[in-house]
Design a protein around this motif. Structure first.
Motif, PDB file in Angstrom:
ATOM      1  N   ILE A  59       0.841  -1.204   0.000  1.00 56.29           N
ATOM      2  CA  ILE A  59       0.000   0.000   0.000  1.00 56.29           C
ATOM      3  C   ILE A  59       0.872   1.249   0.000  1.00 56.29           C
ATOM      4  O   ILE A  59       0.620   2.200  -0.747  1.00 56.29           O
ATOM      5  CB  ILE A  59      -0.965   0.002   1.201  1.00 56.29           C
ATOM      6  N   VAL A  60       1.899   1.267   0.846  1.00 57.56           N
ATOM      7  CA  VAL A  60       2.786   2.437   0.922  1.00 57.56           C
ATOM      8  C   VAL A  60       3.475   2.668  -0.418  1.00 57.56           C
ATOM      9  O   VAL A  60       3.528   3.802  -0.909  1.00 57.56           O
ATOM     10  CB  VAL A  60       3.808   2.290   2.068  1.00 57.56           C
ATOM     11  N   LYS A  61       3.977   1.606  -1.028  1.00 54.37           N
ATOM     12  CA  LYS A  61       4.628   1.758  -2.330  1.00 54.37           C
ATOM     13  C   LYS A  61       3.649   2.342  -3.343  1.00 54.37           C
ATOM     14  O   LYS A  61       3.995   3.258  -4.097  1.00 54.37           O
ATOM     15  CB  LYS A  61       5.156   0.407  -2.820  1.00 54.37           C
ATOM     16  N   HIS A  62       2.440   1.838  -3.358  1.00 53.10           N
ATOM     17  CA  HIS A  62       1.418   2.350  -4.276  1.00 53.10           C
ATOM     18  C   HIS A  62       1.152   3.836  -4.014  1.00 53.10           C
ATOM     19  O   HIS A  62       1.059   4.631  -4.954  1.00 53.10           O
ATOM     20  CB  HIS A  62       0.133   1.533  -4.110  1.00 53.10           C
ATOM     21  N   ALA A  63       1.023   4.199  -2.745  1.00 54.28           N
ATOM     22  CA  ALA A  63       0.752   5.599  -2.386  1.00 54.28           C
ATOM     23  C   ALA A  63       1.918   6.503  -2.781  1.00 54.28           C
ATOM     24  O   ALA A  63       1.706   7.638  -3.240  1.00 54.28           O
ATOM     25  CB  ALA A  63       0.466   5.706  -0.897  1.00 54.28           C
ATOM     26  N   PRO A  89      15.450   4.309  -0.523  1.00 57.30           N
ATOM     27  CA  PRO A  89      15.878   5.698  -0.746  1.00 57.30           C
ATOM     28  C   PRO A  89      15.444   6.271  -2.097  1.00 57.30           C
ATOM     29  O   PRO A  89      15.474   7.490  -2.283  1.00 57.30           O
ATOM     30  CB  PRO A  89      17.399   5.638  -0.622  1.00 57.30           C
ATOM     31  N   GLU A  90      15.008   5.423  -3.010  1.00 56.75           N
ATOM     32  CA  GLU A  90      14.527   5.934  -4.303  1.00 56.75           C
ATOM     33  C   GLU A  90      13.281   6.796  -4.142  1.00 56.75           C
ATOM     34  O   GLU A  90      12.894   7.519  -5.069  1.00 56.75           O
ATOM     35  CB  GLU A  90      14.258   4.799  -5.294  1.00 56.75           C
ATOM     36  N   TYR A  91      12.647   6.759  -2.956  1.00 59.23           N
ATOM     37  CA  TYR A  91      11.478   7.598  -2.688  1.00 59.23           C
ATOM     38  C   TYR A  91      11.824   8.827  -1.838  1.00 59.23           C
ATOM     39  O   TYR A  91      10.948   9.624  -1.537  1.00 59.23           O
ATOM     40  CB  TYR A  91      10.382   6.791  -2.017  1.00 59.23           C
ATOM     41  N   GLY A  92      13.067   8.971  -1.465  1.00 62.75           N
ATOM     42  CA  GLY A  92      13.481  10.091  -0.626  1.00 62.75           C
ATOM     43  C   GLY A  92      13.193  11.458  -1.220  1.00 62.75           C
ATOM     44  O   GLY A  92      12.928  12.426  -0.491  1.00 62.75           O
ATOM     45  N   ASP A  93      13.202  11.547  -2.539  1.00 61.22           N
ATOM     46  CA  ASP A  93      12.961  12.832  -3.202  1.00 61.22           C
ATOM     47  C   ASP A  93      11.508  13.289  -3.056  1.00 61.22           C
ATOM     48  O   ASP A  93      11.184  14.442  -3.326  1.00 61.22           O
ATOM     49  CB  ASP A  93      13.316  12.752  -4.677  1.00 61.22           C
ATOM     50  N   LEU A  94      10.632  12.400  -2.598  1.00 59.52           N
ATOM     51  CA  LEU A  94       9.215  12.771  -2.431  1.00 59.52           C
ATOM     52  C   LEU A  94       8.947  13.476  -1.106  1.00 59.52           C
ATOM     53  O   LEU A  94       7.876  14.058  -0.929  1.00 59.52           O
ATOM     54  CB  LEU A  94       8.329  11.525  -2.529  1.00 59.52           C
TER      55      LEU A  94
END
Length: 96
Positions: A59-63, A89-94
């Motif tokens: 769910i978190v990945k989807h969000a 860390p590939e989501y850190g920029d969000l």
């Protein structure tokens, strides 16, 4: 088989949540829109009998992918979301 492929996530925008329905149970991530372009990912919940199946992570990945595709930033105030971003860390920029 990838467990994520078996879980369908529904975005209930009017309820500000992403939901995975498994049988009669629902796991979800609740968010709060803050200012323009920023969502506070406030809490996640998975029913106890469904835990340890990577449902919350899915769910978190989807969000997070939703935020990325829509040019949004995220405040990860939920400890689980914050931990997911730390481990991916590939989501850190969000992060807002």
């Amino acid at each position: 088989m990838d467990p994520e492929a078996l879980i369908e996530i529904e975005h209930r925008q009017d309820e500000h949540r992403f939901v995975a329905r498994i049988g009669a149970d629902e796991a979800y991530l609740v968010y709060h829109p803050l200012k323009d372009g920023v969502l506070d990912y406030a809490s996640t919940y998975t029913p106890p009998r469904l835990r340890d199946r990577h449902i919350a992570s899915t769910i978190v990945k989807h969000a997070l992918e939703y935020a990325r595709m829509n040019g949004l930033k995220v405040v990860p105030s939920c400890w689980f979301v914050a931990g997911y971003i730390e481990r991916h860390p590939e989501y850190g920029d969000l992060k807002a």
